[in-house]
Design an enzyme around this catalytic site. Structure first.
Site, mmCIF file in Angstrom:
data_model
loop_
_atom_site.group_PDB
_atom_site.id
_atom_site.type_symbol
_atom_site.label_atom_id
_atom_site.label_comp_id
_atom_site.label_asym_id
_atom_site.label_seq_id
_atom_site.Cartn_x
_atom_site.Cartn_y
_atom_site.Cartn_z
ATOM 1 N N CYS A 96 5.954 3.111 -7.140
ATOM 2 C CA CYS A 96 6.715 4.318 -7.485
ATOM 3 C C CYS A 96 7.271 4.266 -8.919
ATOM 4 O O CYS A 96 6.498 4.420 -9.851
ATOM 5 C CB CYS A 96 7.785 4.560 -6.432
ATOM 6 S SG CYS A 96 8.244 6.293 -6.326
ATOM 7 N N ARG A 130 10.390 17.714 -5.099
ATOM 8 C CA ARG A 130 10.435 16.292 -4.799
ATOM 9 C C ARG A 130 9.508 16.006 -3.620
ATOM 10 O O ARG A 130 9.507 16.742 -2.643
ATOM 11 C CB ARG A 130 11.877 15.911 -4.445
ATOM 12 C CG ARG A 130 12.235 14.577 -4.936
ATOM 13 C CD ARG A 130 13.657 14.151 -4.887
ATOM 14 N NE ARG A 130 13.612 12.711 -5.015
ATOM 15 C CZ ARG A 130 13.421 12.067 -6.152
ATOM 16 N NH1 ARG A 130 13.364 12.726 -7.284
ATOM 17 N NH2 ARG A 130 13.335 10.754 -6.181
ATOM 18 N N HIS A 194 6.317 3.407 -0.701
ATOM 19 C CA HIS A 194 7.388 2.473 -0.336
ATOM 20 C C HIS A 194 7.157 2.084 1.113
ATOM 21 O O HIS A 194 6.104 2.320 1.669
ATOM 22 C CB HIS A 194 8.745 3.195 -0.428
ATOM 23 C CG HIS A 194 9.180 3.487 -1.814
ATOM 24 N ND1 HIS A 194 9.711 2.535 -2.631
ATOM 25 C CD2 HIS A 194 9.200 4.640 -2.520
ATOM 26 C CE1 HIS A 194 10.051 3.086 -3.788
ATOM 27 N NE2 HIS A 194 9.743 4.368 -3.755
HETATM 28 N N1 GLN Z 1 12.415 8.132 -10.412
HETATM 29 C C1 GLN Z 1 11.035 8.297 -10.078
HETATM 30 C C2 GLN Z 1 10.709 9.685 -9.514
HETATM 31 O O1 GLN Z 1 11.549 10.332 -8.940
HETATM 32 C C3 GLN Z 1 10.616 7.207 -9.110
HETATM 33 C C4 GLN Z 1 11.335 7.276 -7.798
HETATM 34 C C5 GLN Z 1 11.111 6.086 -6.915
HETATM 35 O O2 GLN Z 1 10.828 4.985 -7.385
HETATM 36 N N2 GLN Z 1 11.301 6.271 -5.632
HETATM 37 O O3 GLN Z 1 9.593 10.111 -9.650
#
Ligand code: GLN
Length: 236
Positions: A96, A130, A194
């Site tokens: 990520c 998101r 994740h």
């Molecule tokens: N900050 C990054 C995004 O929102 C990665 C997020 C994360 O590692 N979960 O894309």
């Protein structure tokens, strides 16, 4: 393995900045699955104030929120060790935020492009929504991993350049762009999964081990395989 050591060196990059969603589980599973094959390991936790060693075998770099991600990228760029390790043929699993920052560029919280480490030929920016939830994807058949399961929570979207290949095809969830998930280039793998990714996908842990030690014998079915199946069944 590294010439200087008979141990498999597992390097966990920046647990103080990049460790959301149980990234430590990735370290534990990798170590366990190596040791069950009789491969001795050494685990090195590299905090953001430490130098990144270049002689590691497998580097793990986790996910993070937007601001810690920027700080981590700045420090890793200044340090240079992770890029040198990649050039020496180390295996890298980047999750990520870690995935985004090992690329050529990524977007900050206002979607201004910032420079990444240039290890993987990808560019990330911010999407309009998101991506949050369970994700399932089919890994490039040439890698021998099969179907993977994870949890994604990111705003970023990622485009691959010609040197990187899609790590997997998205079955459920968003990943890079709704069609593909993650990228790989040589021994470097980036993914939005994740979960943590390795406890949920023992075959992915074994791919990283094979990259450094060659053929490894299969293991008996474990709770990790049961978790993998349970997560897939819950989502599909
Ligand atoms: N900050 C990054 C995004 O929102 C990665 C997020 C994360 O590692 N979960 O894309």
């Amino acid at each position: 393995m590294s010439d200087t050591s008979s141990r498999l060196r597992i390097v966990w990059i920046y647990p103080d900045l990049l460790s959301t969603y149980g990234d430590r589980g990735n370290v534990l599973i990798l170590r366990r699955r190596a040791e069950l094959r009789g491969i001795p390991t050494e685990t090195i936790h590299v905090h953001s104030s430490d130098r990144v060693p270049v002689e590691g075998d497998i580097y793990l770099i986790g996910g993070g929120e937007d601001r810690p991600q920027i700080l981590a990228a700045e420090r890793l760029r200044a340090d240079g060790g992770l890029k040198r390790a990649a050039e020496r043929g180390a295996a890298i699993l980047a999750i990520c935020a870690g995935y985004q920052i090992i690329g050529e560029s990524y977007g900050d919280d206002a979607d201004n492009p910032l420079p990444g480490l240039g290890i993987l030929d990808i560019r990330s920016g911010r999407g309009t929504s998101r991506a949050v939830g369970e994700i399932v994807a089919d890994v490039d058949p040439g890698l021998g991993v099969g179907r993977i399961t994870g949890f994604e929570n990111h705003q970023g979207r990622t485009a691959l350049g010609p040197s990187a290949r899609p790590f997997s095809t998205t079955v459920r969830g968003v990943g890079n762009d709704g069609a593909t998930e993650g990228a790989y280039q040589g021994q470097v793998i980036g993914t939005y999964l994740h979960g943590p990714a390795l406890p949920r996908n023992p075959a992915l842990a074994d791919l990283l081990l094979r990259m450094r030690v060659g053929d490894i014998p299969p293991l008996q079915r474990s709770w990790g395989d049961a978790l993998h199946e349970e997560r897939l069944a819950a989502v599909l």
